[in-house]
Write a protein that holds these residues in place. Structure first.
Motif, PDB file in Angstrom:
ATOM      1  N   TYR A 108     121.484 100.588 -74.654  1.00 24.62           N
ATOM      2  CA  TYR A 108     122.001 101.036 -76.039  1.00 24.62           C
ATOM      3  C   TYR A 108     123.648 100.205 -76.308  1.00 24.62           C
ATOM      4  O   TYR A 108     122.995  99.753 -77.077  1.00 24.62           O
ATOM      5  CB  TYR A 108     121.397 102.339 -75.549  1.00 24.62           C
ATOM      6  CG  TYR A 108     120.792 103.413 -76.078  1.00 24.62           C
ATOM      7  CD1 TYR A 108     119.535 103.154 -76.517  1.00 24.62           C
ATOM      8  CD2 TYR A 108     120.368 104.131 -73.728  1.00 24.62           C
ATOM      9  CE1 TYR A 108     118.512 103.953 -76.095  1.00 24.62           C
ATOM     10  CE2 TYR A 108     119.683 104.588 -74.436  1.00 24.62           C
ATOM     11  CZ  TYR A 108     118.201 104.913 -74.807  1.00 24.62           C
ATOM     12  OH  TYR A 108     117.241 104.757 -74.344  1.00 24.62           O
ATOM     13  N   GLU A 109     123.875 100.279 -75.233  1.00 20.30           N
ATOM     14  CA  GLU A 109     125.441  99.384 -75.674  1.00 20.30           C
ATOM     15  C   GLU A 109     125.072  98.077 -75.759  1.00 20.30           C
ATOM     16  O   GLU A 109     125.462  97.466 -77.670  1.00 20.30           O
ATOM     17  CB  GLU A 109     125.900  99.833 -74.731  1.00 20.30           C
ATOM     18  CG  GLU A 109     125.994 100.816 -74.161  1.00 20.30           C
ATOM     19  CD  GLU A 109     127.708 100.795 -73.188  1.00 20.30           C
ATOM     20  OE1 GLU A 109     127.757  99.666 -72.706  1.00 20.30           O
ATOM     21  OE2 GLU A 109     127.848 102.171 -72.610  1.00 20.30           O
ATOM     22  N   SER A 156     123.377  98.087 -79.827  1.00 19.64           N
ATOM     23  CA  SER A 156     124.341  98.486 -80.907  1.00 19.64           C
ATOM     24  C   SER A 156     125.317  98.000 -80.965  1.00 19.64           C
ATOM     25  O   SER A 156     126.117  97.036 -82.054  1.00 19.64           O
ATOM     26  CB  SER A 156     124.736  99.088 -80.504  1.00 19.64           C
ATOM     27  OG  SER A 156     125.672  99.745 -79.332  1.00 19.64           O
TER      28      SER A 156
END
Length: 253
Positions: free
Chosen positions: A90-91, A94
């Motif tokens: 998810y990092e 994003s």
């Protein structure tokens, strides 16, 4: 193009690779030695030359392809699966990176390792048999494009897999058998006519044939067909990856 972001992913993956480089190189070297002991010495001494090429030298391109295909898939699949497993994916999603830049980072690192190991296998093979590469540029072309294409496939598998067991499912049950049955250690022209035609349904045949042609100017299919097949398979993998990022398949819970 966010080159800094691509380089960050690439360096991280290569750093992980370099930490295990010793065993990563030792495994294919030992496997190559064993293949030459079994196939090159025990079997090869009882076989005539295939299309004018000594059997020990004939199996070298297939042996390299066998290693490169397996390494490309496993490196890329684990590389993208581990962030999904730990939640750090998810990092990455994003971050100010497009899906193309993410793919370039992961696939580039996986392909780089596979190319290095493929060259190590080639150098190891030269200790056993004399090898001459008739067309070095074509050899590099097939080595690079095969590594990239199957790294893309491994990237897809890494996203599809929901457990460590599935990471090995397709390589063990599909890719490895197709490689062994794809003319890696024999010419499909040695088979009965029915099995020759059946073998042409195996995509690995075209990769091995093109790669072997770059060594000895001999292949089971024409060079143009081999090139078309590898480029077509790469395009298919890219389309699937585009669909994955567009739909968020297995990337978002």
């Amino acid at each position: 193009m966010n080159l800094r972001g691509i380089l960050a992913i690439y360096k991280f993956e290569m750093a992980r690779t370099l930490r295990t480089l010793g065993q990563s190189i030792a495994s294919p070297v030992i496997s190559t030695v064993l293949y030459f002991i079994v196939f090159g010495s025990a079997i090869g001494s009882r076989m005539q030359a295939i299309e004018g090429v000594p059997y020990g030298a004939f199996i070298v391109p297939g042996l390299i392809m066998l290693t490169v295909l397996g390494q490309s898939v496993s490196n890329a699949s684990f590389g993208i699966y581990f962030p999904r497993f730990t939640g750090t994916i998810y990092e990455i999603l994003s971050a100010p990176l497009s899906f193309i830049e993410i793919v370039i980072g992961y696939v580039g690192a996986a392909a780089s390792k596979s190319i290095i190991i493929g060259l190590v296998v080639l150098l190891t093979a030269r200790l056993f048999v004399p090898i001459q590469v008739a067309h070095p540029l074509w050899m590099i072309f097939f080595l690079v494009f095969t590594s990239v294409t199957f790294s893309l496939l491994g990237f897809i598998i890494g996203i599809w897999a929901d457990g460590f067991e599935k990471l090995q499912l397709i390589p063990l049950l599909i890719i490895t058998p197709l490689t062994f049955l794809g003319g890696s250690f024999y010419s499909i022209h040695m088979l009965p006519e029915f099995w020759q035609k059946l073998s042409l349904l195996n995509p690995v045949v075209y990769l091995v044939s093109g790669f072997r042609w770059s060594f000895y100017e001999q292949g089971d299919v024409s060079l143009s067909i081999s090139v078309a097949m590898i480029l077509g398979f790469m395009a298919l993998c890219l389309l699937i990856i585009c669909w994955i990022f567009k739909t968020g398949y297995r990337l978002r819970k």
